[in-house]
Design an enzyme around this catalytic site. Structure first.
Site, mmCIF file in Angstrom:
data_model
loop_
_atom_site.group_PDB
_atom_site.id
_atom_site.type_symbol
_atom_site.label_atom_id
_atom_site.label_comp_id
_atom_site.label_asym_id
_atom_site.label_seq_id
_atom_site.Cartn_x
_atom_site.Cartn_y
_atom_site.Cartn_z
ATOM 1 N N LYS A 198 113.106 -13.442 -61.074
ATOM 2 C CA LYS A 198 112.016 -13.481 -60.091
ATOM 3 C C LYS A 198 110.659 -13.295 -60.774
ATOM 4 O O LYS A 198 109.715 -14.024 -60.490
ATOM 5 C CB LYS A 198 112.254 -12.382 -59.040
ATOM 6 N N ARG B 20 105.516 -16.040 -62.465
ATOM 7 C CA ARG B 20 104.546 -16.263 -63.539
ATOM 8 C C ARG B 20 104.507 -17.718 -63.976
ATOM 9 O O ARG B 20 103.442 -18.237 -64.341
ATOM 10 C CB ARG B 20 104.882 -15.342 -64.720
ATOM 11 N N GLY C 144 105.526 -8.513 -53.120
ATOM 12 C CA GLY C 144 104.494 -7.701 -53.769
ATOM 13 C C GLY C 144 104.021 -8.321 -55.075
ATOM 14 O O GLY C 144 102.826 -8.298 -55.386
ATOM 15 N N GLN D 242 102.911 -5.309 -62.574
ATOM 16 C CA GLN D 242 102.089 -6.066 -61.620
ATOM 17 C C GLN D 242 100.619 -5.743 -61.830
ATOM 18 O O GLN D 242 99.763 -6.630 -61.830
ATOM 19 C CB GLN D 242 102.518 -5.736 -60.192
ATOM 20 N N ASP E 296 113.809 -1.558 -60.708
ATOM 21 C CA ASP E 296 114.395 -2.159 -59.505
ATOM 22 C C ASP E 296 115.898 -1.881 -59.380
ATOM 23 O O ASP E 296 116.525 -2.279 -58.397
ATOM 24 C CB ASP E 296 114.172 -3.680 -59.515
ATOM 25 N N LYS F 290 107.919 0.698 -53.238
ATOM 26 C CA LYS F 290 108.504 -0.639 -53.413
ATOM 27 C C LYS F 290 108.604 -1.321 -52.050
ATOM 28 O O LYS F 290 107.900 -0.945 -51.126
ATOM 29 C CB LYS F 290 109.872 -0.508 -54.095
ATOM 30 N N ARG G 120 116.896 -5.176 -51.982
ATOM 31 C CA ARG G 120 117.751 -4.465 -52.945
ATOM 32 C C ARG G 120 118.520 -3.308 -52.286
ATOM 33 O O ARG G 120 119.596 -2.941 -52.730
ATOM 34 C CB ARG G 120 116.926 -3.976 -54.142
HETATM 35 C C1 S3P Z 1 107.517 -6.747 -61.200
HETATM 36 C C2 S3P Z 1 107.184 -5.473 -61.550
HETATM 37 C C3 S3P Z 1 107.760 -4.279 -60.922
HETATM 38 C C4 S3P Z 1 109.021 -4.597 -60.145
HETATM 39 C C5 S3P Z 1 108.872 -5.832 -59.311
HETATM 40 C C6 S3P Z 1 108.538 -7.021 -60.186
HETATM 41 C C7 S3P Z 1 106.842 -7.874 -61.870
HETATM 42 O O1 S3P Z 1 106.805 -3.715 -60.043
HETATM 43 O O2 S3P Z 1 109.374 -3.518 -59.315
HETATM 44 O O3 S3P Z 1 110.063 -6.106 -58.598
HETATM 45 O O4 S3P Z 1 107.335 -9.018 -61.779
HETATM 46 O O5 S3P Z 1 105.811 -7.644 -62.507
HETATM 47 P P1 S3P Z 1 105.647 -2.725 -60.580
HETATM 48 O O6 S3P Z 1 104.791 -3.475 -61.481
HETATM 49 O O7 S3P Z 1 104.894 -2.281 -59.355
HETATM 50 O O8 S3P Z 1 106.391 -1.592 -61.227
#
Ligand code: S3P
Length: 456
Positions: free
Chosen positions: A34, A39, A107, A183, A334, A361, A408
């Site tokens: 994912k 990206r 998110g 993120q 995750d 989350k 999840r």
């Molecule tokens: C992700 C970063 C994580 C992860 C999310 C995917 C990403 O979140 O929990 O499912 O693709 O950068 P955080 O950056 O908030 O830790």
């Protein structure tokens, strides 16, 4: 009780149960990663020329990011299953979207595209479902403000819907990330792409590095150096000319985790998970399960699409409780819900330390996991930011886990039901489609038993 998805007008909740089954056997290839899928689309938008993507995750989260990239000016086309192409606009040449960008449950898409918009002279409104509207966005909006972007409207506490007015001259900044979040790091770097200078992000705990790797692959000048014991310092030169590339997306270890734990728990199981991405910043779960005594054999390690990949042979194992250090959290952030399920079947106590990020989350995962374990009759407690689970060879099951729009949580408690004495239900399995649309048929192919559950 009505599940949240129905209550918030996001379609009807789909309750589902899972029941004890015979051994899981066979091979499974989890869907595309994912994080990398989001990206690939975004860098396709920011590059000049045609990017092709193989193995894109066609889950709802990623499709929303694809739609957002199209709204920002890219031509995004599906060529076949998992095969997509993106004709990009180039850094500095994006269009202002005409409508609100609706990210649904995603998110990652929201926060990364906030970075893209923040570094361009355009305005966009970000919104999503009831889960997304609860998630903190200030952590992204604060550094973007330092770079010159402005929030013109937001819901209470910096939450969606958020309207962000970006800047075409983002200030080069050195940003010390207050939370270990890929993120957040990615949002700052993506905004920094259009900066006339250098953007630096310093993290004290290294988070997944897919953005850095993919930026380098598309031609950006980016350097990542060690910082302190567990951290990184990442420096990006602004205004690169990103060139379209061909991206191959490896299988998502966060999705493979469900089959992996299910095979460990269901007696007699022996499966192979194919093409699993083994990026060291993503495999904290495997490290932990090996410490717990899991039989996981790494077969055919190789590099695919610039990432370490391997097939994993997983056999039913007697697990024992361990202590999981807080420093490992970013590499398995995750996977705690499904690790908690594994811990329910392990002898003794498993203490998972430093889980504050789990509270923000898709749901408050710390609370949702504890409540689900309670419903399954598994002794557990939360002490500060630690989750402690006391396991046993047999787990009662028989309850209903509330999923709070969290894919999840749904998959984790269905895995529990495959090995518990009584079937386990989840109040809504519909969100599983955000990250693993084929979860049910793929698991059934291995021998998993799901049972329809009545709406409650
Ligand atoms: C992700 C970063 C994580 C992860 C999310 C995917 C990403 O979140 O929990 O499912 O693709 O950068 P955080 O950056 O908030 O830790």
């Amino acid at each position: 009780m009505q599940a949240e998805s129905a209550a918030h007008g996001h379609g009807n909740a789909q309750p589902l149960g899972a029941a004890a089954c015979g051994p899981l056997k066979g091979r499974l290839r989890p869907p595309g990663d994912k994080s990398i899928s989001h990206r690939a689309l975004i860098l396709g938008l920011l590059a000049i020329g045609r990017t092709t993507i193989e193995g894109l995750l066609e889950g709802d989260d990623v499709l929303r990011t694809g739609a957002a990239c199209a709204a920002l000016g890219a031509k995004v086309e599906r060529l076949g299953p998992g095969r997509w192409q993106v004709d990009g606009c180039g850094v500095g040449s994006l269009l202002a979207p005409r409508e609100t960008l609706d990210f649904g449950n995603a998110g990652t898409g929201t926060r990364l595209i906030m970075g893209v918009v923040g570094g361009h002279d355009i305005t966009a409104t970000f919104d999503g479902d009831a889960s997304l509207r609860k998630r903190p966005m200030r952590r992204i909006l604060d550094p973007l403000a330092l770079m010159g972007a402005q929030v013109t409207s937001e819901a209470e506490g910096g939450r969606c819907p958020v309207t962000l007015k970006g800047t075409g001259e983002p200030a080069p900044i050195e940003y010390r990330s207050p939370v270990p979040s890929a993120q957040l790091k990615s949002a700052v770097l993506l905004a920094g792409l259009n900066s006339p200078g250098r953007t630096t992000v310093i993290e004290t705990e290294a988070s997944r590095d897919h953005t850095e790797k993919m930026l380098a692959y598309f031609g950006a000048r980016i350097v990542s150096e060690p910082h302190g014991e567990h951290g990184r310092r990442i420096t990006l030169e602004g205004r690169p000319e990103l060139r379209a590339r061909d991206v191959v997306v490896p299988a998502d270890p966060s999705s493979g985790a469900f089959a992996l734990v299910a095979a460990l728990l269901v007696p007699g199981s022996d499966i192979v998970i194919e093409g699993m991405m083994m990026n060291p910043l993503r495999i904290g779960l495997i490290t932990t399960l090996l410490e717990m005594g899991a039989s996981i054999e790494t077969l055919n390690p190789r590099i695919e699409g610039g990432e370490d990949v391997a097939d994993l042979r997983v056999r039913h194992s007697a697990l024992r409780g361990v202590e999981v250090p807080a420093a490992r959290a970013p590499a398995m952030i995750d996977e705690y819900p499904v690790l908690a399920v594994a811990a329910a079947f392990a002898s003794g106590e498993t203490r998972m330390r430093g889980l504050s990020e789990l509270r923000v989350k898709e749901s408050d995962r710390l609370a949702a996991v504890a409540a689900g374990l309670d419903a399954a009759g598994v002794p557990n407690r939360i002490e500060g930011d630690d989750l402690i689970v006391t396991g046993a060879a047999r787990v009662r099951g028989g309850g209903v886990a509330a999923t709070h729009l969290d894919h999840r949580i749904a998959m984790s408690f269905l895995v529990l039901g495959l090995a518990s004495d009584q079937p386990m239900q989840v109040d809504d399995a519909s969100m599983i489609a955000t990250s693993f649309p084929t979860f049910r048929p793929e698991m059934e192919r291995l021998g998993a038993r799901f049972v329809e559950a009545a709406a409650r």
